[in-house]
Motif scaffolding. Structure first.
Motif, PDB file in Angstrom:
ATOM      1  N   ARG A   1       0.818  -1.218   0.000  1.00  0.00           N
ATOM      2  CA  ARG A   1       0.000   0.000   0.000  1.00  0.00           C
ATOM      3  C   ARG A   1       0.848   1.262   0.000  1.00  0.00           C
ATOM      4  N   ARG A   2       1.891   1.246  -0.827  1.00  0.00           N
ATOM      5  CA  ARG A   2       2.730   2.428  -0.992  1.00  0.00           C
ATOM      6  C   ARG A   2       2.309   3.218  -2.232  1.00  0.00           C
ATOM      7  N   CYS A   3       1.573   2.592  -3.142  1.00  0.00           N
ATOM      8  CA  CYS A   3       1.069   3.278  -4.343  1.00  0.00           C
ATOM      9  C   CYS A   3      -0.453   3.371  -4.340  1.00  0.00           C
ATOM     10  N   LEU A   4      -1.118   2.278  -4.008  1.00  0.00           N
ATOM     11  CA  LEU A   4      -2.581   2.235  -3.993  1.00  0.00           C
ATOM     12  C   LEU A   4      -3.091   2.470  -2.577  1.00  0.00           C
ATOM     13  N   ARG A   5      -4.036   3.385  -2.462  1.00  0.00           N
ATOM     14  CA  ARG A   5      -4.585   3.728  -1.142  1.00  0.00           C
ATOM     15  C   ARG A   5      -5.478   2.603  -0.629  1.00  0.00           C
TER      16      ARG A   5
ATOM     17  N   ASP B   1     -11.001   6.589   1.269  1.00  0.00           N
ATOM     18  CA  ASP B   1      -9.764   5.812   1.279  1.00  0.00           C
ATOM     19  C   ASP B   1      -8.810   6.329   2.356  1.00  0.00           C
TER      20      ASP B   1
ATOM     21  N   GLN C   1      -4.763   6.924   3.653  1.00  0.00           N
ATOM     22  CA  GLN C   1      -3.547   7.423   3.010  1.00  0.00           C
ATOM     23  C   GLN C   1      -2.594   6.273   2.699  1.00  0.00           C
ATOM     24  N   THR C   2      -1.834   6.413   1.631  1.00  0.00           N
ATOM     25  CA  THR C   2      -0.800   5.427   1.334  1.00  0.00           C
ATOM     26  C   THR C   2       0.337   5.563   2.349  1.00  0.00           C
TER      27      THR C   2
ATOM     28  N   ARG D   1       4.650   5.166   3.073  1.00  0.00           N
ATOM     29  CA  ARG D   1       5.892   5.413   2.330  1.00  0.00           C
ATOM     30  C   ARG D   1       7.084   5.049   3.197  1.00  0.00           C
TER      31      ARG D   1
ATOM     32  N   PRO E   1       0.379   2.792   6.037  1.00  0.00           N
ATOM     33  CA  PRO E   1      -0.856   3.384   5.543  1.00  0.00           C
ATOM     34  C   PRO E   1      -1.945   3.408   6.605  1.00  0.00           C
TER      35      PRO E   1
END
Length: 98
Positions: free
Chosen positions: A40-44, A53, A55-56, A58, A90
């Motif tokens: 879940r670093r790109c898709l929320r 949704d 937050q992603t 990182r 996330p």
């Protein structure tokens, strides 16, 4: 471990808000090899039944001069004394219309 706490506001809004993620900041005392396997670093994280949704997350390496490098979701590599690994997980998706 330099910091460990909640990522306030990272959960999605809804009748029932999604849970907040956490932040971990790690600074090694000697050079080492770090590895991270995360999602879940790109898709929320999605909300359900009208919830928003989350937050992603990182993953960052903060270099000695303060420059932040996003290292993506899956990585293995060296980290040196004076550098820091920051992991922001996330938030969860919300549930229901607020």
């Amino acid at each position: 471990l330099r910091r460990f706490g909640l990522r306030s506001g990272s959960g999605g809004a809804g009748k029932h808000n999604g849970g907040d993620g956490v932040i971990r900041e790690i600074e090694p005392l000697r050079p080492l090899v770090m590895s991270i396997l995360s999602e879940r670093r790109c898709l929320r994280p999605y909300g359900l039944e009208g919830g928003e949704d989350g937050q992603t997350g990182r993953n960052l390496v903060i270099k000695k001069g303060g420059r932040a490098l996003n290292i993506g979701a899956k990585r293995s590599g060296p980290i040196n004394v004076g550098e820091r690994l920051v992991i922001e997980t996330p938030g969860g998706g919300g549930y229901g219309v607020a």
